[in-house]
Design a protein around this motif. Sequence first.
Motif, PDB file in Angstrom:
ATOM      1  N   UNK A  46       1.092  -0.984   0.398  1.00  0.00           N
ATOM      2  CA  UNK A  46       0.214   0.097  -0.278  1.00  0.00           C
ATOM      3  C   UNK A  46       0.717   0.926   0.396  1.00  0.00           C
ATOM      4  N   UNK A  47       2.242   1.480   0.855  1.00  0.00           N
ATOM      5  CA  UNK A  47       2.666   2.677   1.044  1.00  0.00           C
ATOM      6  C   UNK A  47       3.544   2.672  -0.734  1.00  0.00           C
ATOM      7  N   UNK A  48       4.064   1.772  -0.860  1.00  0.00           N
ATOM      8  CA  UNK A  48       4.260   1.981  -2.286  1.00  0.00           C
ATOM      9  C   UNK A  48       3.932   2.078  -3.395  1.00  0.00           C
ATOM     10  N   UNK A  49       2.147   1.652  -3.544  1.00  0.00           N
ATOM     11  CA  UNK A  49       1.341   2.436  -4.742  1.00  0.00           C
ATOM     12  C   UNK A  49       1.047   3.738  -3.741  1.00  0.00           C
ATOM     13  N   UNK A  50       0.984   4.164  -2.635  1.00  0.00           N
ATOM     14  CA  UNK A  50       1.102   5.206  -2.298  1.00  0.00           C
ATOM     15  C   UNK A  50       2.294   6.269  -2.683  1.00  0.00           C
ATOM     16  N   UNK A  51       3.210   5.235  -2.461  1.00  0.00           N
ATOM     17  CA  UNK A  51       4.627   6.565  -2.781  1.00  0.00           C
ATOM     18  C   UNK A  51       4.925   7.123  -4.339  1.00  0.00           C
ATOM     19  N   UNK A  52       4.756   6.002  -4.994  1.00  0.00           N
ATOM     20  CA  UNK A  52       4.490   5.650  -6.090  1.00  0.00           C
ATOM     21  C   UNK A  52       3.566   7.034  -7.208  1.00  0.00           C
ATOM     22  N   UNK A  53       2.480   7.412  -6.447  1.00  0.00           N
ATOM     23  CA  UNK A  53       1.364   8.426  -6.872  1.00  0.00           C
ATOM     24  C   UNK A  53       1.507   8.878  -6.253  1.00  0.00           C
ATOM     25  N   UNK A  54       2.509   9.589  -5.278  1.00  0.00           N
ATOM     26  CA  UNK A  54       2.499  10.946  -4.762  1.00  0.00           C
ATOM     27  C   UNK A  54       4.298  11.395  -5.350  1.00  0.00           C
ATOM     28  N   UNK A  55       4.676  10.293  -5.670  1.00  0.00           N
ATOM     29  CA  UNK A  55       5.729  10.801  -6.588  1.00  0.00           C
ATOM     30  C   UNK A  55       5.632  10.989  -7.792  1.00  0.00           C
ATOM     31  N   UNK A  56       4.877  10.072  -9.306  1.00  0.00           N
ATOM     32  CA  UNK A  56       4.339  10.444 -10.238  1.00  0.00           C
ATOM     33  C   UNK A  56       3.365  12.007 -10.226  1.00  0.00           C
TER      34      UNK A  56
END
Length: 582
Positions: A46-56
Motif C-alpha cells: 500500500x505504501x509503495x502504491x501511495x508513494x508511486x502515486x505521490x511521486x508521479x
Amino acid sequence: MRRNVWLLIIVLIAVLLGVNNTVYYFTTKKSLEDGLRHELDSVAKQVALSIESSRNGAEIYQDEIGRELRAASIAAQYALDSDVEKVTNDQLSELAKKLDMVDITLLKRTADNIVLYKSSDPKEPGYETDNWDPWYKAFNQLFDDKNVSIDWGQRLPNFWTGPFEFSSTSTDKIQKWGYYHDGSTNYIIDPYISYKSRQLAYDNVTGVSHLIGETLEANQWLKEIAVLNPETFPGGRPQTISENGELVSHMTQDSIIEGSYTLKHHTDTANVKLANESGTKIYQDAVIGGRHVIKLFIPVEVSTKVASMLDGSGKPIPRYVLSLVADYGAIQQTLDKQLVNIGLIIGIATLLSLIFLYWVVMAYRKSQDKLVRRTQETYLDEINSMFQSIRSQRHDFVNHVQTMQSLAELGKTEELKTYAAELTGEIRTMNEIISIGNPAIAALIRSKSLQAEMLKVDFASVFTDMNKLELGIKSLDMTRLLGNLIDNAFDEVMTYGEDLRQVSIEASQKDGYFQFMISNTCLRAEELRNKPLFQAGYSSKVGNHSGLGLHIVKSIVDKYKGVISLVLDEPNTVTFIIKIPY
C-alpha cells in the motif's frame, strides 16, 4: 514391577506434555511472525502504491514548473535585446522580479566553453559549464539544434530543464533551472526558481514525506519507513567540489530518497543490493539498539526515467528499494507468557525424568559387572590371539631360514638367490623408504609405491643426503608439493600402455638448496612448451580436471623462494626440477 509401570507412565505423560507445549510454543511463534510479515507486506504494498502515486504527482507538478520556466524564458526573450552584449545585469534583475523568478542568467558560447555571462545574481557571471554533466551537453544541443535530445530531464520545444538540485554557485540553495534558446538570440536564457517557493508547499501537503509520516502515525508497530537509492546506498549523498572550492551535495543521488534511516543493521547493504538485483522482497530478523525488529526490503519499479533519482554516474535508476521496520515487541510479549507456562511444565517433566533416569542408572550398574567380566574375557582372548600370531610369524621365519639353508646345502645357488630376493625385496624397499629421514615423506613415498603397484606403474624413488630437510621446509608443504607432482605424473602415464608407465623421483641436497626431480613418460611433451602450466584453472589433461595441482606446487615453491622449471631434454619425457634454498 507395578510401581515401575506407574513411574514409566508418569514420565511418558510429562514428556508428552513437554513436547506438546514446545510444539505449541514454536507453532504460535511462527504463526505470529507470519502474521506480522503478512501485515508488513500488505502495508508495504500500500505504501509503495501511495508513494508511486505521490511521486508521479510530484513529477507532473515539476513538469508544470518546467513549463512555467519556459514561459518566463519566452517573456524574457521579448523584453531583452537579441545581443547579449547589449543586455545589462540591471535589466535582468528587474525582469526577474516581474516574472517572479529567483534570478535570470544568460549563457554565452565562447571559443571553447559555455559560460554564465550576464545575470541578475552578481555571483553568477564568469562560471564555466564544461564540467556540468549532462547540463553542458544540453547547452551545446540548444545552441546547435535549438532542442535537447538527451534522455534525462524535461524536454520541450527549444527548452530543457533538470530536477531541483543544489546550485554550484550557491551551495546552500535548492533550485530548478530552465534553459531556452530558439536561435533568435546569441545566448541561452536561464530563469530559475527555488524549491521553497514552489515544490516545498506541494510536498508538505501531498508529498512522499507527508505520506510516510501519516503511515507511521496510523501503524504504531511500524517504526521506520525509508525510500532507498540502491545505486548509492549506503554511501550517503555524493559530493563534488565547486569552482569556489565548496563541497556540493547532489540531492538527486542521495542514498535516502525519502523518509528516515536510523535503525541500521550491518546486513542492510547486502539486503538492499539483493532486493534490487533479484527483484524480490527480503526479510531480516534483527536486534538494533536492544530492540528486536523485522526489516522488509521491497524493490519498486520506476515505470519512467526520473531525473530526481539518479545513480552515481548521473543516470536515472530503474527501481528503488522501500524499507520498512516493524517492532517485534507484541509477538515477544505473547511468547514470553507462553515461555513461562512451558517452563513450569518442562521443569516438572524434567524432575520426573531425573527420577526415571536414577532408576535406569541403578539397573545399569547391576548389569555393568556382567559386562565388565565379558569384556575382560574378550580382552584375554585377543591377547592370546596376538601371541599366537607372533609365534606363527616366528615359526614361518624359521621355515624361511631352513629352506634357504637346504637350498645352500643342495648347491642350488640360483634358486637360493631367487628365494632370498623374494624374501628380502619388500624389507629392502621399506628400509630404503625409511632411510629418507623424514617420516611424512617416507609415508608419502610408501603410499605412492603401493598405488603404483596397483596401477602397474614403474615407480622409482631415490633420496640422498637429505639430513637438512627439516631445517627449512614444513613436512605438510613438502608432502603437498611432491604429492601433487607424483599424482600429475600418474595421471599422465595412465593414458599409455603398461610398458610406457614410468615415473621417477629423485631428491638430493645440494650446496645451499634442495633439488627435486620428478620425471614421467609423456608422448606429447613438445605440446607443453610455452603453456601456462602453473596458472590456476589451466589443465593440459583430457577430461574434467580442476587445473589446480601445478598451481599449488608453484605457490608452495614461491612460498620458500624457490624455483620450478619444466625440462624437455629427453624424448617423450617430462621432467619438473624444483630448487628450494635452505
